[in-house]
Design a protein around this motif. Structure first.
Motif, mmCIF file in Angstrom:
data_model
loop_
_atom_site.group_PDB
_atom_site.id
_atom_site.type_symbol
_atom_site.label_atom_id
_atom_site.label_comp_id
_atom_site.label_asym_id
_atom_site.label_seq_id
_atom_site.Cartn_x
_atom_site.Cartn_y
_atom_site.Cartn_z
ATOM 1 N N UNK A 115 0.826 -1.203 0.000
ATOM 2 C CA UNK A 115 0.000 0.000 0.000
ATOM 3 C C UNK A 115 0.863 1.256 0.000
ATOM 4 N N UNK A 116 2.050 1.155 0.584
ATOM 5 C CA UNK A 116 2.980 2.277 0.522
ATOM 6 C C UNK A 116 3.440 2.546 -0.899
ATOM 7 N N UNK A 117 3.699 1.468 -1.649
ATOM 8 C CA UNK A 117 4.086 1.621 -3.050
ATOM 9 C C UNK A 117 2.996 2.338 -3.838
ATOM 10 N N UNK A 118 1.757 1.906 -3.654
ATOM 11 C CA UNK A 118 0.634 2.518 -4.373
ATOM 12 C C UNK A 118 0.469 3.987 -3.977
ATOM 13 N N UNK A 138 -0.999 -6.531 13.413
ATOM 14 C CA UNK A 138 -1.202 -7.950 13.704
ATOM 15 C C UNK A 138 0.117 -8.638 14.018
ATOM 16 N N UNK A 139 1.205 -8.056 13.515
ATOM 17 C CA UNK A 139 2.529 -8.632 13.725
ATOM 18 C C UNK A 139 3.299 -7.898 14.817
ATOM 19 N N UNK A 140 2.606 -7.014 15.523
ATOM 20 C CA UNK A 140 3.281 -6.242 16.548
ATOM 21 C C UNK A 140 4.094 -5.092 15.997
ATOM 22 N N UNK A 141 3.803 -4.686 14.760
ATOM 23 C CA UNK A 141 4.535 -3.615 14.099
ATOM 24 C C UNK A 141 3.604 -2.440 13.819
ATOM 25 N N UNK A 142 4.120 -1.388 13.224
ATOM 26 C CA UNK A 142 3.310 -0.255 12.773
ATOM 27 C C UNK A 142 3.745 0.128 11.364
ATOM 28 N N UNK A 143 2.833 0.695 10.562
ATOM 29 C CA UNK A 143 3.181 1.067 9.185
ATOM 30 C C UNK A 143 3.915 2.410 9.120
ATOM 31 N N UNK A 144 5.010 2.503 9.849
ATOM 32 C CA UNK A 144 5.678 3.793 10.038
ATOM 33 C C UNK A 144 6.261 4.359 8.743
ATOM 34 N N UNK A 145 7.046 3.562 8.041
ATOM 35 C CA UNK A 145 7.760 4.078 6.872
ATOM 36 C C UNK A 145 6.816 4.480 5.751
ATOM 37 N N UNK A 146 5.727 3.746 5.597
ATOM 38 C CA UNK A 146 4.782 4.057 4.516
ATOM 39 C C UNK A 146 3.753 5.104 4.926
ATOM 40 N N UNK A 147 3.700 5.438 6.214
ATOM 41 C CA UNK A 147 2.613 6.289 6.716
ATOM 42 C C UNK A 147 2.517 7.663 6.066
ATOM 43 N N UNK A 148 3.618 8.359 5.742
ATOM 44 C CA UNK A 148 3.443 9.681 5.134
ATOM 45 C C UNK A 148 2.643 9.637 3.834
ATOM 46 N N UNK A 149 2.849 8.574 3.069
ATOM 47 C CA UNK A 149 2.189 8.469 1.766
ATOM 48 C C UNK A 149 0.770 7.903 1.887
ATOM 49 N N UNK A 150 0.620 6.904 2.749
ATOM 50 C CA UNK A 150 -0.700 6.291 2.915
ATOM 51 C C UNK A 150 -1.684 7.283 3.542
ATOM 52 N N UNK A 151 -1.238 8.040 4.524
ATOM 53 C CA UNK A 151 -2.128 9.018 5.160
ATOM 54 C C UNK A 151 -2.516 10.107 4.167
ATOM 55 N N UNK A 152 -1.572 10.539 3.336
ATOM 56 C CA UNK A 152 -1.906 11.519 2.296
ATOM 57 C C UNK A 152 -2.956 10.966 1.349
ATOM 58 N N UNK A 153 -2.826 9.669 1.021
ATOM 59 C CA UNK A 153 -3.712 9.067 0.033
ATOM 60 C C UNK A 153 -5.109 8.790 0.571
#
Length: 261
Positions: A115-118, A138-153
């Motif tokens: 989703x970050x790529x998209x 679900x894996x105990x992680x967060x979508x940190x690196x992709x978040x700037x782009x995903x939140x914009x989208x």
């Protein structure tokens, strides 16, 4: 170059970058990240390229991070983890800042880092059967690196829900929240992408590049004197540019502009 994780083809000034690890649902690893960063950097500087399509082979567009790669990272030191995350961040930024318009052709499921790529692309078209999921928590992680782009989208409100719940959602929902621009039956995917590409390559290459920058630079700014001066400077500069002059002249003279020759 002998690509390992992607494939690149050229046709009529359009480059197609294809994720090519269908056996792992195009989940990305360090090779994918490095190759995508290099590919978009080179294509962005190639004057013969007018537009780029980001596509994928197989049933899924991208399942996020490769599990074997993620297992490997579990043994990394803090410094190694930071360096690895920086490479992913740099790759996404390279796509996002690419001076050429980038269209995501989403033919299947798109999860997590996919989703970050998209979101780093300019335009996204998905088949109606595709599913989306920000599965990191679900894996105990967060979508940190992709978040700037995903939140914009998708916007802050939708991100609050899907970052926290890791729910899978449909292409129709992705369209409703603005994450993708169009949802079409699989049979219509290529024709829809082709129509968008045709529109892109028919426009002034310089104006398209500057329009991408304009959107990035104007979002979130207050409409004050500084913004008005900035916008006036930009239109004055583009009017005086060679393609700006050629575009107006070709319109008045009822002929094709030089960039369509």
């Amino acid at each position: 170059m002998n690509w390992q994780a992607i494939d690149i083809t050229m046709h009529e000034r359009v480059a197609t970058v294809t994720l090519d690890r269908p056996d792992v649902r195009n989940a990305f690893n360090e090779a994918t990240i490095a190759e995508l960063a290099l590919a978009f950097d080179e294509l962005g500087r190639d004057e013969d390229v007018r537009a780029i399509v980001l596509a994928a082979n197989g049933s899924a567009f991208c399942a996020g991070g490769d599990l074997n790669w993620m297992k490997q990272m579990a043994g990394y030191s803090d410094a190694e983890n930071r360096a690895d995350a920086a490479k992913l961040a740099d790759m996404l930024r390279t796509i996002y800042l690419c001076p050429k318009p980038v269209v995501a052709r989403i033919q299947g499921d798109c999860y997590a880092g996919g989703m970050g790529l998209v979101a780093a692309c300019d335009i996204a078209v998905a088949v109606d059967e595709a599913n989306f999921c920000l599965s990191e928590v679900k894996l105990g992680l967060i979508p940190a690196t992709i978040s700037p782009y995903v939140i914009k989208a998708m916007g802050e409100n939708a991100a609050r829900r899907y970052f926290l719940t890791a729910e899978r959602f449909s292409a129709r929902e992705a369209h409703r929240i603005g994450f993708v621009h169009e949802v079409v039956p699989a049979a219509d995917l290529d024709a829809t992408v082709a129509a968008i590409i045709k529109a892109l390559v028919g426009n002034s290459p310089n104006a398209v590049k500057e329009a991408k920058v304009l959107v990035r630079d104007m979002v979130g700014r207050p409409v004050d004197h500084a913004l008005l001066a900035d916008s006036a400077e930009r239109i004055a500069a583009i009017r005086a540019s060679s393609e700006g002059r050629e575009g107006v002249a070709s319109f008045l003279e009822k002929r094709k502009p030089s960039w369509l020759d």
